[in-house]
Design a protein around this motif. Sequence first.
Motif, PDB file in Angstrom:
ATOM      1  N   VAL A  46     -24.185  -1.362 -79.313  1.00 44.66           N
ATOM      2  CA  VAL A  46     -24.889  -1.901 -78.224  1.00 44.66           C
ATOM      3  C   VAL A  46     -25.627  -0.736 -77.381  1.00 44.66           C
ATOM      4  CG1 VAL A  46     -25.004  -2.780 -75.789  1.00 44.66           C
ATOM      5  CG2 VAL A  46     -23.593  -3.755 -77.579  1.00 44.66           C
ATOM      6  N   GLN A  49     -30.619  -3.554 -74.393  1.00 47.99           N
ATOM      7  CA  GLN A  49     -29.854  -4.803 -74.694  1.00 47.99           C
ATOM      8  C   GLN A  49     -29.207  -5.625 -73.705  1.00 47.99           C
ATOM      9  OE1 GLN A  49     -27.860  -3.451 -78.307  1.00 47.99           O
ATOM     10  NE2 GLN A  49     -29.525  -4.144 -79.570  1.00 47.99           N
ATOM     11  N   CYS A  82     -28.271  -5.783 -68.176  1.00 48.58           N
ATOM     12  CA  CYS A  82     -29.361  -5.189 -69.273  1.00 48.58           C
ATOM     13  C   CYS A  82     -28.780  -3.397 -69.364  1.00 48.58           C
ATOM     14  CB  CYS A  82     -30.675  -5.042 -68.614  1.00 48.58           C
ATOM     15  SG  CYS A  82     -31.939  -4.402 -69.718  1.00 48.58           S
ATOM     16  N   VAL A 136     -22.635 -10.193 -76.468  1.00 47.84           N
ATOM     17  CA  VAL A 136     -24.207  -9.536 -76.799  1.00 47.84           C
ATOM     18  C   VAL A 136     -25.192 -10.627 -77.064  1.00 47.84           C
ATOM     19  CG1 VAL A 136     -25.453  -8.152 -78.021  1.00 47.84           C
ATOM     20  CG2 VAL A 136     -23.006  -7.628 -77.793  1.00 47.84           C
ATOM     21  N   HIS A 137     -26.139 -10.528 -76.341  1.00 53.49           N
ATOM     22  CA  HIS A 137     -27.170 -11.598 -76.134  1.00 53.49           C
ATOM     23  C   HIS A 137     -27.809 -12.034 -77.613  1.00 53.49           C
ATOM     24  CE1 HIS A 137     -30.839 -14.208 -75.056  1.00 53.49           C
ATOM     25  NE2 HIS A 137     -30.046 -14.375 -74.277  1.00 53.49           N
ATOM     26  N   SER A 151     -30.273 -12.829 -78.674  1.00 51.29           N
ATOM     27  CA  SER A 151     -31.678 -12.024 -79.110  1.00 51.29           C
ATOM     28  C   SER A 151     -31.567 -10.701 -79.897  1.00 51.29           C
ATOM     29  CB  SER A 151     -32.620 -12.098 -77.946  1.00 51.29           C
ATOM     30  OG  SER A 151     -31.973 -11.099 -77.015  1.00 51.29           O
ATOM     31  N   HIS A 152     -30.260 -10.074 -79.749  1.00 44.30           N
ATOM     32  CA  HIS A 152     -29.993  -8.660 -80.289  1.00 44.30           C
ATOM     33  C   HIS A 152     -29.215  -8.777 -81.421  1.00 44.30           C
ATOM     34  CE1 HIS A 152     -31.746  -7.619 -76.620  1.00 44.30           C
ATOM     35  NE2 HIS A 152     -30.504  -8.005 -75.887  1.00 44.30           N
ATOM     36  N   ARG A 153     -28.518 -10.068 -82.115  1.00 42.12           N
ATOM     37  CA  ARG A 153     -28.166 -10.333 -83.329  1.00 42.12           C
ATOM     38  C   ARG A 153     -28.675  -9.192 -84.363  1.00 42.12           C
ATOM     39  NH1 ARG A 153     -23.142 -12.586 -82.169  1.00 42.12           N
ATOM     40  NH2 ARG A 153     -23.276 -14.039 -80.545  1.00 42.12           N
ATOM     41  N   ASP A 160     -30.501  -6.855 -84.545  1.00 43.11           N
ATOM     42  CA  ASP A 160     -30.805  -5.458 -83.954  1.00 43.11           C
ATOM     43  C   ASP A 160     -29.425  -4.752 -84.418  1.00 43.11           C
ATOM     44  OD1 ASP A 160     -33.333  -5.957 -82.989  1.00 43.11           O
ATOM     45  OD2 ASP A 160     -32.803  -5.995 -81.068  1.00 43.11           O
ATOM     46  N   LEU A 161     -28.288  -5.586 -84.257  1.00 47.11           N
ATOM     47  CA  LEU A 161     -26.844  -5.039 -84.366  1.00 47.11           C
ATOM     48  C   LEU A 161     -26.593  -5.196 -85.975  1.00 47.11           C
ATOM     49  CD1 LEU A 161     -25.592  -6.180 -81.092  1.00 47.11           C
ATOM     50  CD2 LEU A 161     -26.142  -3.828 -81.661  1.00 47.11           C
TER      51      LEU A 161
END
Length: 161
Positions: free
Chosen positions: A45, A49, A112, A153-154, A156-158, A160-161
Amino acid sequence: MTNPFLNAFAVQTFTNEYELVDGVVMHSRNPEHFQIPPDVIKRNVRAGQFVELRIDSPRFSRHDNTTDRCACPNCNGEMTKPILRHNQPATLLSVPTQNIPSRGWGEDFWVCVEKRLGDVLMGIVDNPLIESRLHGLHQGDTIYFREQHILMVHDSHRLDL
């Protein structure tokens, strides 16, 4: 070298015995119903994010006019009192002002992430919190937390991670 975020986390307090809930502990107590992100996700993270945290207090037992146990809206597991939940960060989805009285319930909310040093993160609360009068935490406040406090974790970030 000392970690200033760890020091800030150590001295951070909330009123009425509220504290951040340790998601790792909650998951170990109820692994079928209380899911948290894997450690590898939490380790990655980064700033910008959104993560979900929970604040709760043992000082308040449960709401009036209910049985001793009720169903958790997140996992359908049993709990001793309700947990208020904000489904989205306010930055991503405008939420109308809610006029709900404080009852001493726990509250899930979005943060955030601004920065991290090791496993300690600093972020900004991104929901208008209903129980603010009791725990003293408000939308826009800075909060320090550790990876173990991250409940989600939101979505929308899956990627990215």
